[in-house]
Design an enzyme around this catalytic site. Sequence first.
Site, PDB file in Angstrom:
ATOM      1  N   ARG A 156     -31.145  12.026  10.776  1.00  0.00           N
ATOM      2  CA  ARG A 156     -31.932  11.209   9.863  1.00  0.00           C
ATOM      3  C   ARG A 156     -33.149  10.718  10.635  1.00  0.00           C
ATOM      4  O   ARG A 156     -33.120  10.588  11.863  1.00  0.00           O
ATOM      5  CB  ARG A 156     -31.133  10.009   9.353  1.00  0.00           C
ATOM      6  CG  ARG A 156     -29.844  10.367   8.601  1.00  0.00           C
ATOM      7  CD  ARG A 156     -29.101   9.098   8.205  1.00  0.00           C
ATOM      8  NE  ARG A 156     -27.891   9.382   7.434  1.00  0.00           N
ATOM      9  CZ  ARG A 156     -26.683   9.534   7.960  1.00  0.00           C
ATOM     10  NH1 ARG A 156     -26.513   9.429   9.277  1.00  0.00           N
ATOM     11  NH2 ARG A 156     -25.641   9.781   7.194  1.00  0.00           N
ATOM     12  N   LYS A 181     -25.830   5.822  10.020  1.00  0.00           N
ATOM     13  CA  LYS A 181     -25.512   5.247   8.713  1.00  0.00           C
ATOM     14  C   LYS A 181     -24.003   5.207   8.540  1.00  0.00           C
ATOM     15  O   LYS A 181     -23.305   6.173   8.830  1.00  0.00           O
ATOM     16  CB  LYS A 181     -26.148   6.106   7.609  1.00  0.00           C
ATOM     17  CG  LYS A 181     -26.067   5.489   6.234  1.00  0.00           C
ATOM     18  CD  LYS A 181     -26.810   6.345   5.228  1.00  0.00           C
ATOM     19  CE  LYS A 181     -26.731   5.741   3.833  1.00  0.00           C
ATOM     20  NZ  LYS A 181     -27.437   6.574   2.838  1.00  0.00           N
ATOM     21  N   HIS A 244     -36.148  14.268   5.808  1.00  0.00           N
ATOM     22  CA  HIS A 244     -34.779  14.456   5.335  1.00  0.00           C
ATOM     23  C   HIS A 244     -34.552  15.874   4.806  1.00  0.00           C
ATOM     24  O   HIS A 244     -33.421  16.341   4.755  1.00  0.00           O
ATOM     25  CB  HIS A 244     -34.449  13.427   4.261  1.00  0.00           C
ATOM     26  CG  HIS A 244     -33.024  12.947   4.302  1.00  0.00           C
ATOM     27  ND1 HIS A 244     -32.538  12.149   5.322  1.00  0.00           N
ATOM     28  CD2 HIS A 244     -31.969  13.180   3.477  1.00  0.00           C
ATOM     29  CE1 HIS A 244     -31.252  11.901   5.107  1.00  0.00           C
ATOM     30  NE2 HIS A 244     -30.888  12.529   4.002  1.00  0.00           N
ATOM     31  N   ARG A 247     -32.912  17.821   7.407  1.00  0.00           N
ATOM     32  CA  ARG A 247     -31.480  17.514   7.501  1.00  0.00           C
ATOM     33  C   ARG A 247     -30.709  18.281   6.412  1.00  0.00           C
ATOM     34  O   ARG A 247     -29.646  18.848   6.685  1.00  0.00           O
ATOM     35  CB  ARG A 247     -31.271  16.000   7.357  1.00  0.00           C
ATOM     36  CG  ARG A 247     -29.810  15.543   7.360  1.00  0.00           C
ATOM     37  CD  ARG A 247     -29.775  14.020   7.406  1.00  0.00           C
ATOM     38  NE  ARG A 247     -28.505  13.472   6.980  1.00  0.00           N
ATOM     39  CZ  ARG A 247     -27.456  13.298   7.786  1.00  0.00           C
ATOM     40  NH1 ARG A 247     -27.518  13.661   9.056  1.00  0.00           N
ATOM     41  NH2 ARG A 247     -26.343  12.770   7.326  1.00  0.00           N
ATOM     42  N   HIS A 270     -21.163  12.017   7.698  1.00  0.00           N
ATOM     43  CA  HIS A 270     -20.774  11.521   6.370  1.00  0.00           C
ATOM     44  C   HIS A 270     -19.385  10.905   6.426  1.00  0.00           C
ATOM     45  O   HIS A 270     -18.465  11.483   7.013  1.00  0.00           O
ATOM     46  CB  HIS A 270     -20.767  12.668   5.343  1.00  0.00           C
ATOM     47  CG  HIS A 270     -22.128  13.116   4.940  1.00  0.00           C
ATOM     48  ND1 HIS A 270     -22.367  14.323   4.308  1.00  0.00           N
ATOM     49  CD2 HIS A 270     -23.347  12.513   5.077  1.00  0.00           C
ATOM     50  CE1 HIS A 270     -23.669  14.445   4.080  1.00  0.00           C
ATOM     51  NE2 HIS A 270     -24.274  13.359   4.529  1.00  0.00           N
ATOM     52  N   TYR A 279     -23.443  20.430  -0.592  1.00  0.00           N
ATOM     53  CA  TYR A 279     -23.999  21.631   0.026  1.00  0.00           C
ATOM     54  C   TYR A 279     -23.204  22.882  -0.348  1.00  0.00           C
ATOM     55  O   TYR A 279     -23.706  23.992  -0.226  1.00  0.00           O
ATOM     56  CB  TYR A 279     -24.078  21.454   1.543  1.00  0.00           C
ATOM     57  CG  TYR A 279     -25.007  20.319   1.912  1.00  0.00           C
ATOM     58  CD1 TYR A 279     -26.390  20.458   1.773  1.00  0.00           C
ATOM     59  CD2 TYR A 279     -24.511  19.093   2.342  1.00  0.00           C
ATOM     60  CE1 TYR A 279     -27.239  19.403   2.061  1.00  0.00           C
ATOM     61  CE2 TYR A 279     -25.362  18.038   2.634  1.00  0.00           C
ATOM     62  CZ  TYR A 279     -26.724  18.205   2.490  1.00  0.00           C
ATOM     63  OH  TYR A 279     -27.571  17.154   2.769  1.00  0.00           O
TER      64      TYR A 279
END
Length: 296
Positions: A156, A181, A244, A247, A270, A279
């Site tokens: 990120r 995150k 992004h 990414r 994640h 994805y």
Amino acid sequence: MSLKIGGNGIDVELFLRTYEDYLKHVRRGSENTVKAYMKDIRRFLEYVGKPPRDIERADVEKFIKALSKGEITGSAVTETTVSRYISSLKGLFDYLELIGSIDENPMERVRHPRLRKKIPSFLTLEEVKNLLNAYDEEKKLKYKTILSMLYFCGLRVSELCNLRTEDVSFYPAYVKVVMGKGNKDRIVPISDNILPLLEKYVERYKPRIYFFENNGRQVHPSTVFRIVKRAAQKAGITKQIHPHTLRHTFATHLVMNNVNVKVVQELLGHTNLSTTSIYLHVADKEKFDAVKKLVI
């Protein structure tokens, strides 16, 4: 704002500063997340016009309805934005409940809108090659290195800007993303494709604290955005791309190369597998598009 919080007469601005500190240092929210949440909360309090202890569920629902119609921001908003506002308000009232300022939480039965999953935009392999070669390695080594790290490590923009020299290892080759995150550290191996580039970058720039520095300070996100936008222009890429996007492209290319989605989840950092599963839909779309090319 002249509103008061609770019955102890604390000025709302003082309360909001205290709550902002709580989000930053206790909840460990990112700078961008905290900024967005505080903006949402201020708009809500200004719209409702009453102390939080008197706010009822009907007030919240009225605000959300006005928000959805565009009466709060001046234009219609997406389900994603509505969902973020709800998250902002849930956090606020959970905190007020925690410190004993309210007895009943008006957000208790407020539901998030059902979000439609969108397939993220990504670049083809050829577009990635053109993008990474947009800057000359000798003249714009730092720019080329930034682009390469975004794609090959799936970082990120905030993670790239906060990356410290001590978090980059060459032997073995990996990047340690500290408190990304979701407050999760993760290890991302560095591809052999960019190791020589990183070594050359370190030798030339000799970063001290942050891996990417600008006048002794960490590179700013806006600078990274400009680097990506300019590279896209130079590469002749007409898609609307931003950091992004690289990414998303990192994750998409891994899935297309049959990398286990659990591994992709760990590389991206994640928390939930459902976030990574988007994805898989990208790969499915490619399959459907391929089949459509069969003509008899």
